[in-house]
Structures are given as C-alpha cells and as structure tokens.
Design a protein around this motif. Structure first.
Motif, PDB file in Angstrom:
ATOM      1  N   ALA A 123      -4.508  -4.794  28.415  1.00 25.44           N
ATOM      2  CA  ALA A 123      -4.133  -5.398  29.697  1.00 25.44           C
ATOM      3  C   ALA A 123      -5.239  -6.309  30.221  1.00 25.44           C
ATOM      4  O   ALA A 123      -4.972  -7.400  30.743  1.00 25.44           O
ATOM      5  CB  ALA A 123      -3.817  -4.302  30.710  1.00 25.44           C
ATOM      6  N   ALA A 124      -6.466  -5.881  30.077  1.00 31.79           N
ATOM      7  CA  ALA A 124      -7.588  -6.673  30.568  1.00 31.79           C
ATOM      8  C   ALA A 124      -7.772  -7.969  29.785  1.00 31.79           C
ATOM      9  O   ALA A 124      -8.335  -8.944  30.298  1.00 31.79           O
ATOM     10  CB  ALA A 124      -8.874  -5.847  30.507  1.00 31.79           C
ATOM     11  N   ALA A 125      -7.282  -8.002  28.552  1.00 29.09           N
ATOM     12  CA  ALA A 125      -7.486  -9.168  27.688  1.00 29.09           C
ATOM     13  C   ALA A 125      -6.327 -10.154  27.703  1.00 29.09           C
ATOM     14  O   ALA A 125      -6.434 -11.244  27.119  1.00 29.09           O
ATOM     15  CB  ALA A 125      -7.727  -8.705  26.248  1.00 29.09           C
ATOM     16  N   ILE A 126      -5.225  -9.795  28.344  1.00 32.01           N
ATOM     17  CA  ILE A 126      -4.017 -10.625  28.269  1.00 32.01           C
ATOM     18  C   ILE A 126      -4.296 -12.066  28.704  1.00 32.01           C
ATOM     19  O   ILE A 126      -3.898 -13.020  28.027  1.00 32.01           O
ATOM     20  CB  ILE A 126      -2.886 -10.024  29.123  1.00 32.01           C
ATOM     21  N   GLY A 127      -4.959 -12.251  29.837  1.00 31.01           N
ATOM     22  CA  GLY A 127      -5.197 -13.604  30.329  1.00 31.01           C
ATOM     23  C   GLY A 127      -5.923 -14.485  29.323  1.00 31.01           C
ATOM     24  O   GLY A 127      -5.537 -15.636  29.090  1.00 31.01           O
ATOM     25  N   ALA A 128      -6.948 -13.938  28.694  1.00 33.77           N
ATOM     26  CA  ALA A 128      -7.723 -14.711  27.717  1.00 33.77           C
ATOM     27  C   ALA A 128      -6.933 -14.971  26.441  1.00 33.77           C
ATOM     28  O   ALA A 128      -7.213 -15.937  25.723  1.00 33.77           O
ATOM     29  CB  ALA A 128      -9.016 -13.972  27.386  1.00 33.77           C
ATOM     30  N   LEU A 129      -5.943 -14.120  26.160  1.00 35.51           N
ATOM     31  CA  LEU A 129      -5.179 -14.266  24.923  1.00 35.51           C
ATOM     32  C   LEU A 129      -3.988 -15.208  25.047  1.00 35.51           C
ATOM     33  O   LEU A 129      -3.402 -15.579  24.030  1.00 35.51           O
ATOM     34  CB  LEU A 129      -4.691 -12.889  24.445  1.00 35.51           C
ATOM     35  N   VAL A 130      -3.638 -15.604  26.252  1.00 38.48           N
ATOM     36  CA  VAL A 130      -2.482 -16.502  26.411  1.00 38.48           C
ATOM     37  C   VAL A 130      -2.651 -17.785  25.607  1.00 38.48           C
ATOM     38  O   VAL A 130      -1.753 -18.157  24.835  1.00 38.48           O
ATOM     39  CB  VAL A 130      -2.206 -16.797  27.901  1.00 38.48           C
ATOM     40  N   PRO A 131      -3.775 -18.516  25.703  1.00 35.23           N
ATOM     41  CA  PRO A 131      -3.896 -19.738  24.898  1.00 35.23           C
ATOM     42  C   PRO A 131      -3.919 -19.474  23.395  1.00 35.23           C
ATOM     43  O   PRO A 131      -3.476 -20.319  22.605  1.00 35.23           O
ATOM     44  CB  PRO A 131      -5.216 -20.356  25.375  1.00 35.23           C
ATOM     45  N   VAL A 132      -4.422 -18.313  22.985  1.00 37.55           N
ATOM     46  CA  VAL A 132      -4.393 -17.967  21.556  1.00 37.55           C
ATOM     47  C   VAL A 132      -2.958 -17.746  21.117  1.00 37.55           C
ATOM     48  O   VAL A 132      -2.528 -18.227  20.056  1.00 37.55           O
ATOM     49  CB  VAL A 132      -5.241 -16.707  21.291  1.00 37.55           C
ATOM     50  N   TRP A 133      -2.190 -17.024  21.929  1.00 42.65           N
ATOM     51  CA  TRP A 133      -0.777 -16.768  21.620  1.00 42.65           C
ATOM     52  C   TRP A 133       0.002 -18.076  21.494  1.00 42.65           C
ATOM     53  O   TRP A 133       0.878 -18.212  20.643  1.00 42.65           O
ATOM     54  CB  TRP A 133      -0.182 -15.905  22.733  1.00 42.65           C
ATOM     55  N   GLU A 134      -0.357 -19.050  22.301  1.00 44.64           N
ATOM     56  CA  GLU A 134       0.375 -20.316  22.322  1.00 44.64           C
ATOM     57  C   GLU A 134       0.086 -21.189  21.100  1.00 44.64           C
ATOM     58  O   GLU A 134       0.875 -22.078  20.777  1.00 44.64           O
ATOM     59  CB  GLU A 134       0.039 -21.087  23.596  1.00 44.64           C
ATOM     60  N   ARG A 135      -1.023 -20.938  20.409  1.00 41.47           N
ATOM     61  CA  ARG A 135      -1.330 -21.777  19.238  1.00 41.47           C
ATOM     62  C   ARG A 135      -1.391 -20.978  17.937  1.00 41.47           C
ATOM     63  O   ARG A 135      -1.166 -21.539  16.856  1.00 41.47           O
ATOM     64  CB  ARG A 135      -2.637 -22.535  19.445  1.00 41.47           C
ATOM     65  N   ALA A 136      -1.706 -19.681  18.014  1.00 31.36           N
ATOM     66  CA  ALA A 136      -1.875 -18.867  16.802  1.00 31.36           C
ATOM     67  C   ALA A 136      -1.429 -17.442  17.090  1.00 31.36           C
ATOM     68  O   ALA A 136      -2.260 -16.543  17.259  1.00 31.36           O
ATOM     69  CB  ALA A 136      -3.329 -18.903  16.342  1.00 31.36           C
ATOM     70  N   PRO A 137      -0.115 -17.210  17.160  1.00 25.05           N
ATOM     71  CA  PRO A 137       0.383 -15.890  17.557  1.00 25.05           C
ATOM     72  C   PRO A 137      -0.114 -14.736  16.691  1.00 25.05           C
ATOM     73  O   PRO A 137      -0.393 -13.652  17.212  1.00 25.05           O
ATOM     74  CB  PRO A 137       1.907 -16.041  17.454  1.00 25.05           C
ATOM     75  N   LEU A 138      -0.260 -14.946  15.394  1.00 27.44           N
ATOM     76  CA  LEU A 138      -0.684 -13.849  14.525  1.00 27.44           C
ATOM     77  C   LEU A 138      -2.141 -13.469  14.796  1.00 27.44           C
ATOM     78  O   LEU A 138      -2.515 -12.293  14.694  1.00 27.44           O
ATOM     79  CB  LEU A 138      -0.484 -14.217  13.054  1.00 27.44           C
ATOM     80  N   GLN A 139      -2.950 -14.447  15.140  1.00 23.51           N
ATOM     81  CA  GLN A 139      -4.336 -14.153  15.523  1.00 23.51           C
ATOM     82  C   GLN A 139      -4.359 -13.310  16.799  1.00 23.51           C
ATOM     83  O   GLN A 139      -5.144 -12.368  16.927  1.00 23.51           O
ATOM     84  CB  GLN A 139      -5.093 -15.460  15.725  1.00 23.51           C
ATOM     85  N   ALA A 140      -3.491 -13.648  17.739  1.00 25.80           N
ATOM     86  CA  ALA A 140      -3.407 -12.873  18.981  1.00 25.80           C
ATOM     87  C   ALA A 140      -2.937 -11.449  18.699  1.00 25.80           C
ATOM     88  O   ALA A 140      -3.457 -10.494  19.289  1.00 25.80           O
ATOM     89  CB  ALA A 140      -2.466 -13.557  19.966  1.00 25.80           C
ATOM     90  N   LEU A 141      -1.969 -11.299  17.800  1.00 28.89           N
ATOM     91  CA  LEU A 141      -1.497  -9.950  17.445  1.00 28.89           C
ATOM     92  C   LEU A 141      -2.621  -9.114  16.843  1.00 28.89           C
ATOM     93  O   LEU A 141      -2.761  -7.926  17.157  1.00 28.89           O
ATOM     94  CB  LEU A 141      -0.334 -10.035  16.467  1.00 28.89           C
ATOM     95  N   ALA A 142      -3.407  -9.721  15.981  1.00 27.96           N
ATOM     96  CA  ALA A 142      -4.524  -8.998  15.377  1.00 27.96           C
ATOM     97  C   ALA A 142      -5.509  -8.539  16.446  1.00 27.96           C
ATOM     98  O   ALA A 142      -6.019  -7.405  16.402  1.00 27.96           O
ATOM     99  CB  ALA A 142      -5.226  -9.884  14.355  1.00 27.96           C
ATOM    100  N   ARG A 143      -5.760  -9.394  17.414  1.00 35.59           N
ATOM    101  CA  ARG A 143      -6.682  -9.023  18.495  1.00 35.59           C
ATOM    102  C   ARG A 143      -6.085  -7.914  19.361  1.00 35.59           C
ATOM    103  O   ARG A 143      -6.796  -6.983  19.766  1.00 35.59           O
ATOM    104  CB  ARG A 143      -6.996 -10.254  19.346  1.00 35.59           C
ATOM    105  N   LEU A 144      -4.794  -8.004  19.643  1.00 34.85           N
ATOM    106  CA  LEU A 144      -4.137  -6.951  20.419  1.00 34.85           C
ATOM    107  C   LEU A 144      -4.274  -5.603  19.725  1.00 34.85           C
ATOM    108  O   LEU A 144      -4.568  -4.589  20.362  1.00 34.85           O
ATOM    109  CB  LEU A 144      -2.653  -7.283  20.617  1.00 34.85           C
ATOM    110  N   HIS A 145      -4.064  -5.579  18.420  1.00 33.21           N
ATOM    111  CA  HIS A 145      -4.173  -4.310  17.700  1.00 33.21           C
ATOM    112  C   HIS A 145      -5.609  -3.805  17.706  1.00 33.21           C
ATOM    113  O   HIS A 145      -5.850  -2.594  17.852  1.00 33.21           O
ATOM    114  CB  HIS A 145      -3.670  -4.443  16.264  1.00 33.21           C
ATOM    115  N   THR A 146      -6.563  -4.686  17.532  1.00 32.53           N
ATOM    116  CA  THR A 146      -7.969  -4.278  17.547  1.00 32.53           C
ATOM    117  C   THR A 146      -8.313  -3.589  18.870  1.00 32.53           C
ATOM    118  O   THR A 146      -9.021  -2.573  18.892  1.00 32.53           O
ATOM    119  CB  THR A 146      -8.872  -5.501  17.336  1.00 32.53           C
ATOM    120  N   LEU A 147      -7.800  -4.112  19.953  1.00 37.28           N
ATOM    121  CA  LEU A 147      -8.063  -3.523  21.266  1.00 37.28           C
ATOM    122  C   LEU A 147      -7.270  -2.236  21.481  1.00 37.28           C
ATOM    123  O   LEU A 147      -7.798  -1.240  21.980  1.00 37.28           O
ATOM    124  CB  LEU A 147      -7.703  -4.533  22.365  1.00 37.28           C
ATOM    125  N   ALA A 148      -5.997  -2.265  21.098  1.00 36.33           N
ATOM    126  CA  ALA A 148      -5.122  -1.127  21.377  1.00 36.33           C
ATOM    127  C   ALA A 148      -5.471   0.091  20.541  1.00 36.33           C
ATOM    128  O   ALA A 148      -5.348   1.233  21.006  1.00 36.33           O
ATOM    129  CB  ALA A 148      -3.667  -1.520  21.138  1.00 36.33           C
TER     130      ALA A 148
END
Length: 242
Positions: free
Chosen positions: A83-108
C-alpha cells in the motif's frame, strides 16, 4: 487469455450498466468536499483500510496494534508495504506492468518467501511466461472501460497465481494500480477490497467462474459492485475527515 478473446466484454449482459454505476459512484467520492483539497489524507486512510481488507482475504490479520513496535502478521505487513508503494509504482505500471508485478510480490511476500524467489514467477510452469506477457500487453493496450480492465487484471492474476505466495495481495494491488493509472480513481480514495471481503466466499467462486469462462460477465459485475461498495467506504472516510 489474450486480448482478442476479450474484445467484446463490454457487450456482455449487464456489464455496461455495472460499469456506468461504478464510474458514477467513484466520481461522487472525488466530488466530496473533504476530497477537493484534503485528498492526500483521505487517500492515505483508504490505502490502509484497503491493505487490511486485502490481508484478510489472503488469510492474514487485519488488526493493527497502535501500541506495538511493528506488525507481526507477515501477510498484513506485506499488504501495508504494498500500500505504501502504490503511488511510486503507478508510472512503472503504466510503462512496464511485469516489472511492477515483480516489485509488488517482493514487497508483499518479503516475510513469506525465500529472498531468492521474491519477484520471480513460479518455476516449472511453461505457460506462465506467455500468460504474463499477454497480461502486460493487455494492461498497455486494451481498449475497454477502466472498470472492465480493473476486473480483468484482478481476475487474471487471481486465477494465474504467478508467484505461489501473496498472489491475492498482488492481484488486488495490481487492480488498484489500474484504477489509479486509468483515471478511474486517480487519488486512490476508494476501497473495493472491503467490498470483496464483505461478500465472503462468493468472491473466490466468482473469480473461479471468470477463470474457467463460465461466467465472465458475473465477475466483471461483481467487481463493479465492489467498486461501488469501495466508493461508499471512501465517502465514509471523507465524512470522518470533515
């Protein structure tokens, strides 16, 4: 599932009406007087409420002890990090969704998984890479209304279970990223996670029917219903903020 298989989703029975209702409910939250200038505070409160609901849906605790030095439940701790990282991950999600997913899993899954496995899809599943690639393309190119894209991203990840741990938290966070990046809920003021939690086991039954193709419309409509419920939660947060 590929994007071509989904191009007629908006024409499924009941979907257009559900999409319109979800959009209207979320727009009302953004018009709330407390959210016109004070949205950073209400967004932060919604984010925590969403994380707690998401943790419970993944079998964790939703309880935060204000007197404790740290969160002891690993699922809740992961959901809060996400939840704390969502804001920073929005631009990553918009250009590289799989990279954002990997980061979400690393945090979760930081407290649930071997560090070497964090952010890495489960090995030994030959179809996984192509499915994830298709999902990434879909996020970037699908022409559907935002609530439909939110539902498909959420449902695909819940059914795919790409990481083998914290997949539900990741799926719901990806749905939240989609809500924000599409402009459906740009400030993250709503908590559809609470809506999913309130329907109990019907949540998993609905997403399973989406996954096997037996009731795709039902899942999209259920997600829109959760979006409406999440908007009511967002309105209550704004009311409390004054």
């Amino acid at each position: 599932m590929t994007s071509t298989q989904w191009r007629d989703l908006t024409h499924l029975p009941g979907v257009s009406d559900a999409v319109a209702a979800a959009r209207s409910a979320i727009e009302q939250v953004h018009r709330h007087p407390a959210n016109r200038r004070g949205w950073p505070r209400t967004s932060a409160a919604a984010s925590v409420r969403a994380a707690r609901a998401s943790a419970i849906l993944d079998g964790g605790s939703g309880e935060i002890d204000s007197n404790a030095d740290s969160i002891t439940d690993p699922v809740l701790a992961g959901a809060l990090r996400v939840a704390a990282a969502i804001g920073a991950l929005v631009p990553v999600w918009e250009r590289a969704p799989l990279q954002a997913l990997a980061r979400l899993h690393t945090l979760a899954a930081a407290d649930l998984e071997d560090p070497a496995a964090l952010g890495r899809p489960t090995p030994g599943r030959p179809e996984l890479s192509s499915r994830l690639d298709g999902l990434g393309q879909m996020v970037l190119t699908a022409p559907w209304p935002a609530p439909v894209l939110v539902a498909v991203v959420h449902g695909e990840l819940l059914n795919l279970q790409p990481f083998g741990s914290a997949d539900g938290v990741v799926a719901r966070a990806a749905a939240r990223l989609t809500m924000i990046s599409t402009g459906l809920d740009p400030h993250g003021l709503t908590t559809p996670e609470v809506g999913h939690l309130r329907v109990g086991s019907a949540y998993l039954r609905s997403v399973a029917a989406f996954g096997d193709g037996s009731d795709v419309a039902g899942w999209i409509i259920d997600v829109c219903t959760a979006l409406i419920g999440g908007a009511r939660e967002g309105a209550s947060i704004a009311d409390a903020a004054g």
